[in-house]
Design an enzyme around this catalytic site. Structure first.
Site, mmCIF file in Angstrom:
data_model
loop_
_atom_site.group_PDB
_atom_site.id
_atom_site.type_symbol
_atom_site.label_atom_id
_atom_site.label_comp_id
_atom_site.label_asym_id
_atom_site.label_seq_id
_atom_site.Cartn_x
_atom_site.Cartn_y
_atom_site.Cartn_z
ATOM 1 N N GLU A 1 -23.257 -35.013 20.114
ATOM 2 C CA GLU A 1 -22.483 -35.985 20.900
ATOM 3 C C GLU A 1 -23.367 -36.913 21.724
ATOM 4 O O GLU A 1 -22.964 -38.026 22.046
ATOM 5 C CB GLU A 1 -21.499 -35.251 21.816
ATOM 6 C CG GLU A 1 -22.060 -34.757 23.164
ATOM 7 C CD GLU A 1 -23.164 -33.718 23.028
ATOM 8 O OE1 GLU A 1 -23.266 -33.100 21.951
ATOM 9 O OE2 GLU A 1 -23.940 -33.539 23.978
ATOM 10 N N LYS B 1 -28.770 -39.725 29.125
ATOM 11 C CA LYS B 1 -27.612 -38.958 28.627
ATOM 12 C C LYS B 1 -26.947 -38.220 29.783
ATOM 13 O O LYS B 1 -27.588 -37.450 30.488
ATOM 14 C CB LYS B 1 -28.072 -37.971 27.549
ATOM 15 C CG LYS B 1 -26.981 -36.997 27.075
ATOM 16 C CD LYS B 1 -27.463 -36.101 25.929
ATOM 17 C CE LYS B 1 -26.440 -35.019 25.577
ATOM 18 N NZ LYS B 1 -26.910 -34.120 24.495
ATOM 19 N N ASP C 1 -21.566 -29.576 27.795
ATOM 20 C CA ASP C 1 -21.532 -29.685 26.329
ATOM 21 C C ASP C 1 -21.092 -28.358 25.721
ATOM 22 O O ASP C 1 -21.903 -27.451 25.551
ATOM 23 C CB ASP C 1 -22.924 -30.092 25.817
ATOM 24 C CG ASP C 1 -22.934 -30.315 24.303
ATOM 25 O OD1 ASP C 1 -21.846 -30.328 23.687
ATOM 26 O OD2 ASP C 1 -24.045 -30.494 23.742
ATOM 27 N N ASP D 1 -26.944 -30.758 30.507
ATOM 28 C CA ASP D 1 -26.965 -31.781 29.461
ATOM 29 C C ASP D 1 -26.848 -33.204 30.029
ATOM 30 O O ASP D 1 -26.798 -34.171 29.278
ATOM 31 C CB ASP D 1 -25.834 -31.499 28.454
ATOM 32 C CG ASP D 1 -26.201 -31.881 27.034
ATOM 33 O OD1 ASP D 1 -27.401 -32.067 26.762
ATOM 34 O OD2 ASP D 1 -25.279 -32.013 26.207
ATOM 35 N N ARG E 1 -26.094 -38.583 21.057
ATOM 36 C CA ARG E 1 -26.426 -39.832 20.368
ATOM 37 C C ARG E 1 -25.220 -40.761 20.309
ATOM 38 O O ARG E 1 -25.357 -41.978 20.336
ATOM 39 C CB ARG E 1 -26.984 -39.501 18.976
ATOM 40 C CG ARG E 1 -26.033 -38.764 18.097
ATOM 41 C CD ARG E 1 -26.716 -38.089 16.901
ATOM 42 N NE ARG E 1 -27.352 -36.821 17.261
ATOM 43 C CZ ARG E 1 -28.011 -36.051 16.404
ATOM 44 N NH1 ARG E 1 -28.157 -36.416 15.135
ATOM 45 N NH2 ARG E 1 -28.543 -34.929 16.794
ATOM 46 N N LYS F 1 -20.229 -24.457 20.315
ATOM 47 C CA LYS F 1 -21.477 -23.704 20.478
ATOM 48 C C LYS F 1 -21.175 -22.210 20.645
ATOM 49 O O LYS F 1 -20.098 -21.853 21.107
ATOM 50 C CB LYS F 1 -22.209 -24.179 21.748
ATOM 51 C CG LYS F 1 -22.852 -25.543 21.638
ATOM 52 C CD LYS F 1 -23.611 -25.889 22.915
ATOM 53 C CE LYS F 1 -24.252 -27.263 22.830
ATOM 54 N NZ LYS F 1 -25.313 -27.373 21.816
ATOM 55 N N ASP G 1 -20.971 -31.587 17.950
ATOM 56 C CA ASP G 1 -21.994 -31.150 18.904
ATOM 57 C C ASP G 1 -23.164 -32.138 18.978
ATOM 58 O O ASP G 1 -23.987 -32.069 19.886
ATOM 59 C CB ASP G 1 -22.493 -29.752 18.509
ATOM 60 C CG ASP G 1 -23.231 -29.057 19.638
ATOM 61 O OD1 ASP G 1 -23.192 -29.570 20.774
ATOM 62 O OD2 ASP G 1 -23.837 -27.997 19.380
HETATM 63 N N1 BES Z 1 -27.143 -30.818 24.202
HETATM 64 C C1 BES Z 1 -27.499 -30.411 22.895
HETATM 65 C C2 BES Z 1 -28.996 -30.232 22.705
HETATM 66 C C3 BES Z 1 -29.651 -29.147 23.490
HETATM 67 C C4 BES Z 1 -29.947 -27.945 22.904
HETATM 68 C C5 BES Z 1 -30.042 -29.354 24.798
HETATM 69 C C6 BES Z 1 -30.596 -26.959 23.614
HETATM 70 C C7 BES Z 1 -30.673 -28.361 25.504
HETATM 71 C C8 BES Z 1 -30.962 -27.172 24.920
HETATM 72 C C9 BES Z 1 -27.023 -31.430 21.859
HETATM 73 O O1 BES Z 1 -25.878 -32.120 22.195
HETATM 74 C C10 BES Z 1 -26.761 -30.682 20.600
HETATM 75 O O2 BES Z 1 -25.938 -29.810 20.630
HETATM 76 N N2 BES Z 1 -27.461 -31.017 19.540
HETATM 77 C C11 BES Z 1 -27.285 -30.337 18.301
HETATM 78 C C12 BES Z 1 -27.397 -31.360 17.201
HETATM 79 C C13 BES Z 1 -27.018 -30.832 15.849
HETATM 80 C C14 BES Z 1 -25.549 -30.513 15.787
HETATM 81 C C15 BES Z 1 -27.380 -31.865 14.813
HETATM 82 C C16 BES Z 1 -28.401 -29.306 18.173
HETATM 83 O O3 BES Z 1 -29.517 -29.573 18.589
HETATM 84 O O4 BES Z 1 -28.117 -28.214 17.682
HETATM 85 ZN ZN ZN Z 2 -25.522 -32.327 24.272
HETATM 86 ZN ZN ZN Z 3 -24.102 -31.086 21.670
#
Ligand code: BES
Ligand code: ZN
Ligand code: ZN
Length: 479
Positions: A333, A249, A254, A272, A335, A261, A331
């Site tokens: 993103e 990734k 992000d 990220d 995947r 966020k 968010d």
């Molecule tokens: N990049 C984030 C995941 C992340 C969170 C990485 C904390 C490092 C530290 C990812 O893109 C994300 O935001 N995922 C969301 C998914 C949700 C919206 C289903 C998450 O984990 O909140």
């Molecule tokens: Zn992310």
């Molecule tokens: Zn994200």
């Protein structure tokens, strides 16, 4: 830092300090007679008992040439981690102004020592113009007897750790200095230097191919996306026709997109792209260590922003493999970009896929900052990944992927939703990927909790860890 392995006796080593590991409840090796009264005194006073992370320094030792003699705690022999002990000692001693450190191996593995020294010497301070952290200038491991295997192990450790530090400096780059195209340039420079093939798919090419899922994420940013591809092929025809694809990734920042966020802590989202940087680091090491299997890295690189053209919750995109996805949360993103890279990797002939991604906050809830989560559709491949990780001291925990979790991704209006709800978030994210992987043997590593250290450890600086570089390289070498 210069690193070398020398064959010498302890007394003759010239250095600012010579370090030796001592264990809890174990007598010191007889070669340390010259320091025996000091060592006894240390133990009697309770100042040093050999526990891990302990360190004691003797100035002007009598009977050896080095300026300081350093006792490094190894803990118990059963739980001893030489890589960690070396890194801890390096971090403490460089702070004390040691520039040239010698390490008396006393039978220890030169590979682990090389790794520990180089990883411990890294500081993410490339943007400090003043007060840069002190660092070692020379590290010399000292072995008693010559051996080609020893030399090669030491060399291998240097290559692995330098690749890991390359990844760490990429991850540490802030998003204004590492856009998707700049990441592609850095990958290209690495590939050229290492003798690997480099290719980049730009936005137009991705449009032609139909990577609607990846492009949907990219469209909110003024920075164009890139699909970075780096290829390694063995010089002579390999014994195996397997072709390993490493997918990482590469979200250079992000914000969350329209499903934005919270401001607090958002600055960390420069990391990220740690999965992408890890596969690039692994390729750098693979180029030098030359495993007997074809390996190709794929890094979908985008910036997840909130520009006027950004995708909205409810948008439906069509992925490269034809399935449609309803983007219920912008968010989620990672995947969305990974699935198009995975389909492309399959079309490029990869027979086995391993991906690394800072994919979910949910994996941090589940496993904290200790283990990365591993998901798979193929136990045999996971076994290989686990074995490689274990030998490199990187912690990975097998997570479930039962069919029941798949239902979390149902969408009313498209083939799939890009989120699976609040519970089991790391599992539904992995299932989302699996829907595109199909039958190809695949392992997904969610490294959201392990790619970044919020606080320094005795053996590692705060910031990017470079997790997965060594595991991926060893996976290819052990194939
Ligand atoms: N990049 C984030 C995941 C992340 C969170 C990485 C904390 C490092 C530290 C990812 O893109 C994300 O935001 N995922 C969301 C998914 C949700 C919206 C289903 C998450 O984990 O909140
Ligand atoms: Zn992310
Ligand atoms: Zn994200």
């Amino acid at each position: 830092m210069e690193t070398k392995l020398a064959y010498q006796s302890l007394e003759k080593i010239e250095a600012d300090a010579v370090a030796v590991v001592l264990f809890e409840n174990e007598p010191a090796p007889t070669e340390l007679k010259f320091a025996s009264s000091w060592l006894e005194e240390l133990r009697a006073s309770g100042e040093f008992s050999g526990k891990s992370d302990e360190l004691a320094v003797l100035h002007q030792p009598q009977g050896i040439k080095a300026k300081r003699f350093v006792a490094v705690g190894g803990g118990t022999k059963e739980n001893f981690d030489l890589r960690r002990a070396t890194a801890t000692a390096v971090r403490a001693l460089k702070q004390k102004g040691v520039k040239k450190l010698a390490w008396w191996l006393n039978g220890g593995d030169p590979e682990a020592v090389a790794e520990g020294a180089i990883i411990g010497n890294f500081e993410p301070d490339q943007y400090k113009t003043a007060n840069q952290g002190k660092s070692l200038e020379e590290f010399c491991a000292i072995a008693a007897t010559n051996g080609r295997e020893f030399d090669r192990a030491f060399e291998r450790g240097c290559i692995l750790a330098e690749a890991q530090n390359f990844t760490r400096s990429l991850v540490n780059e802030p998003a204004n200095r590492l856009t998707p195209l700049i990441l592609a340039d850095r990958a290209k420079a690495m590939a050229r230097e290492a003798g690997l093939e480099f290719e980049m798919l730009d936005q137009d090419r991705m449009r032609q191919l139909g990577m609607g899922s990846l492009l949907g994420v990219a469209q909110g940013s003024a920075e164009p996306p890139a699909l970075i591809i780096v290829r390694y092929k063995p010089e002579t025809a390999p014994k195996t026709s397997d072709h390993l694809g490493l997918v990482g990734k590469g979200v250079t920042f992000d914000t969350g997109g329209v499903s934005i966020k919270p401001a607090d802590g958002m600055e960390k989202m420069k990391y990220d792209m740690a999965g992408g940087a890890a596969v690039l680091g692994a390729m750098k090491a693979i180029a030098k260590l030359k495993p007997d299997i074809a390996v190709t890295a794929f890094v979908p690189a985008v910036e997840n922003m909130v520009g006027g053209k950004a995708q909205r919750p409810g948008d439906i995109v069509k992925s490269l493999n034809g399935k449609t996805v309803e983007v219920l949360n912008t968010d989620a993103e990672g995947r969305l970009i990974l699935i198009d890279a995975i389909t492309y990797a399959q079309r490029q002939g990869c027979t086995h896929l391993v991906d690394a991604a800072t994919l979910t906050g949910a994996i941090v809830v589940a496993l904290g900052h200790v283990n990365a989560g591993a998901f798979t559709n193929n136990e045999a491949l996971l076994g290989k990944v686990m074995a490689a990780a274990r030998s490199e001291g990187e912690k990975i925990w097998h997570m479930p992927l039962d069919d029941e979790y798949k239902d979390l991704l149902k969408s009313a209006f498209a083939d799939l939703s890009n989120i699976g709800g609040r519970w089991g978030g790391a599992v539904s994210a992995a299932w989302f990927l699996r829907e595109f992987v199909g039958d190809t043997p695949w392992v997904h590593l969610d490294i959201a909790g392990t790619a970044w250290l919020d606080d320094a450890k005795p053996y590692m600086a705060k910031g990017p860890t470079g997790i997965c570089v060594r595991t991926f390289t060893k996976l290819a070498l052990n194939w």
